[in-house]
Design an enzyme around this catalytic site. Sequence first.
Site, PDB file in Angstrom:
ATOM      1  N   ASP A   1       0.863  -1.192   0.000  1.00 53.77           N
ATOM      2  CA  ASP A   1       0.000   0.000   0.000  1.00 53.77           C
ATOM      3  C   ASP A   1       0.897   1.238   0.000  1.00 53.77           C
ATOM      4  O   ASP A   1       1.896   1.281   0.703  1.00 53.77           O
ATOM      5  CB  ASP A   1      -0.865  -0.044   1.274  1.00 53.77           C
ATOM      6  CG  ASP A   1      -1.625   1.242   1.529  1.00 53.77           C
ATOM      7  OD1 ASP A   1      -2.845   1.234   1.304  1.00 53.77           O
ATOM      8  OD2 ASP A   1      -1.007   2.244   1.959  1.00 53.77           O
TER       9      ASP A   1
ATOM     10  N   ASP B   1      -3.907   2.156  -5.319  1.00 52.86           N
ATOM     11  CA  ASP B   1      -2.676   2.226  -4.522  1.00 52.86           C
ATOM     12  C   ASP B   1      -2.419   0.985  -3.674  1.00 52.86           C
ATOM     13  O   ASP B   1      -1.583   1.011  -2.781  1.00 52.86           O
ATOM     14  CB  ASP B   1      -2.698   3.477  -3.624  1.00 52.86           C
ATOM     15  CG  ASP B   1      -3.768   3.394  -2.566  1.00 52.86           C
ATOM     16  OD1 ASP B   1      -4.720   2.622  -2.748  1.00 52.86           O
ATOM     17  OD2 ASP B   1      -3.654   4.095  -1.546  1.00 52.86           O
ATOM     18  N   GLU B   2      -3.125  -0.101  -3.938  1.00 53.02           N
ATOM     19  CA  GLU B   2      -2.898  -1.326  -3.169  1.00 53.02           C
ATOM     20  C   GLU B   2      -2.771  -2.507  -4.129  1.00 53.02           C
ATOM     21  O   GLU B   2      -3.590  -2.641  -5.034  1.00 53.02           O
ATOM     22  CB  GLU B   2      -4.089  -1.620  -2.246  1.00 53.02           C
ATOM     23  CG  GLU B   2      -4.242  -0.690  -1.080  1.00 53.02           C
ATOM     24  CD  GLU B   2      -5.534  -1.008  -0.340  1.00 53.02           C
ATOM     25  OE1 GLU B   2      -5.462  -1.376   0.837  1.00 53.02           O
ATOM     26  OE2 GLU B   2      -6.612  -0.884  -0.944  1.00 53.02           O
TER      27      GLU B   2
END
Lengths: 111, 409
Positions: B9, B105-106
């Site tokens: 993340d 974003d992960e």
Amino acid sequence: MSTLDRKNKLWEGSRMFLPEHRKNLLEHYQEAQTFTPPILSDEAWQEINRLIIEGLHDESPLLIYYVKQKSAQQFCGFIEKVNPYEHWLKVTNGQTTCTIHFKNIYRVEYP
Amino acid sequence: MDSVIFLVDIQSFYASIEKAQNPSLQYRPVVVSGDPKRRSGIILAACPIAKSYGIKNADTLWEAEQKCPQLVVIRPRMQLYLDISIQLTKILERFSDQVEPYSIDEQFIDVGGSEKLFGPPLVIAQKIQQAIWEEHHLYARIGIGPNKVLAKMACDHFAKKNKQGIFWLTTANFQEHLWPLPIENMFGVGRRMSRNLRQMGIRTIGGLAHFPIELLKKRFGINGNVLWMTANGIDLSPVSTHSFDHQKAIGHHMTLPRDYRTAEEIRVILLELCEEVCRRARTHHLLGKTLHVSCRGADFEIPTGFHRQITLADFTNQTMVLFKQAWQLFLRYWNEQAIRSLGIQLSKLIPDNLIQFSLFENENKQIKIGYVMDDIKKRFGDTAILRAISLTSAGQAIERSQKIGGHYK
């Protein structure tokens, strides 16, 4: 049994993806599958040249590895024609004919 | 042997990218915010310095500026963020071919089998952090677990809070670390579910893990079973690289710039959404048979709205066919109050080479019109050809063409 196998549902059902992001990812996966042929040495080119001349002369079948639309392809057949001016050769296998540009060939061998 | 799965993340993704692109912002409080004149004018991402002033994601820009007057406000650049997200996927693919993006974003990465090349899991995690820092100046936090759900919770509750930005939950230690946490912290438990669980006397993740599964199944069905598994650290989901191969549904949702009160105004938005959904269906050569319409009322105090679906008589990707059904469905359930958001989804998809032509209508021409309009838009831009209704004051098509996910490209 208290453990459920739901494949990837837990994550596919909870994620938030923009359509643009999905499109970019699919393009990336497509790009990753693009085949990059090896860079051949002069000796390797000479060997390919020798096999093609031999195949044409002896009318023996050859297995030709080449690149088409960024993916690796193979064609097995008899060399019917070689055009040294336009740099292509025509290979036939029964009813099927394939024209291959020299620059797309990366390997030739006897089947 | 247990699998080793990472959830990588990126800290304050949008804000960190802006800071990385402009080093003069490094020591200043930075937020990325939507247009303050519209409803999208909320904080999308706040850097750690901005967060230290008490600014949280989804605060209004006005609130944030009250908390920190020297705040640097940056307009989102969605295309840049998407491009960097793909570049991060490429970095992770150097460590393993099993990478599954979970959001912008992960990303999950299964590093089982990469140990001989890159070292033990903690070393691999450090190498990933280093590679992302060196190439993009972004700080990655990494949760490690034997499965995806433990990796996710290791990241959210521990890696994000410790100094190294790495935390490993194993089958041996998850009970010690995870079970004392409040039930709200568990993955898959939202506000409503936590209220239900608390009413049943379940206050911690450990409490849920020890609760009789039969009672949970009886009360919540399959979801009860899944929650019990999550509490016990069980998740059989693979890290899948094929999870984007098949489109299951195509949908668009729009938070409106202001409350829409009249049927005439809402009709415009509904038609524009149908156009977008059908265009995407046509682009992917798909037809759909189940139509979903959802809307949310304008009043936050009294939450209203609905999510309804119908099965269409035939598979379709024609805008006007879908719109007629969507409009009927909307009118049936709309309480005639102002709305703040509207969404359309088309599911039960099949390839578009299986069309059943009607005996009584000349559909062929209608179908072709859709594809021709798509070609014009593809060649000359999204606003090259529009429905006249989009030029009314309620229309949002021109505004939306400049955006990705409701924010500027």
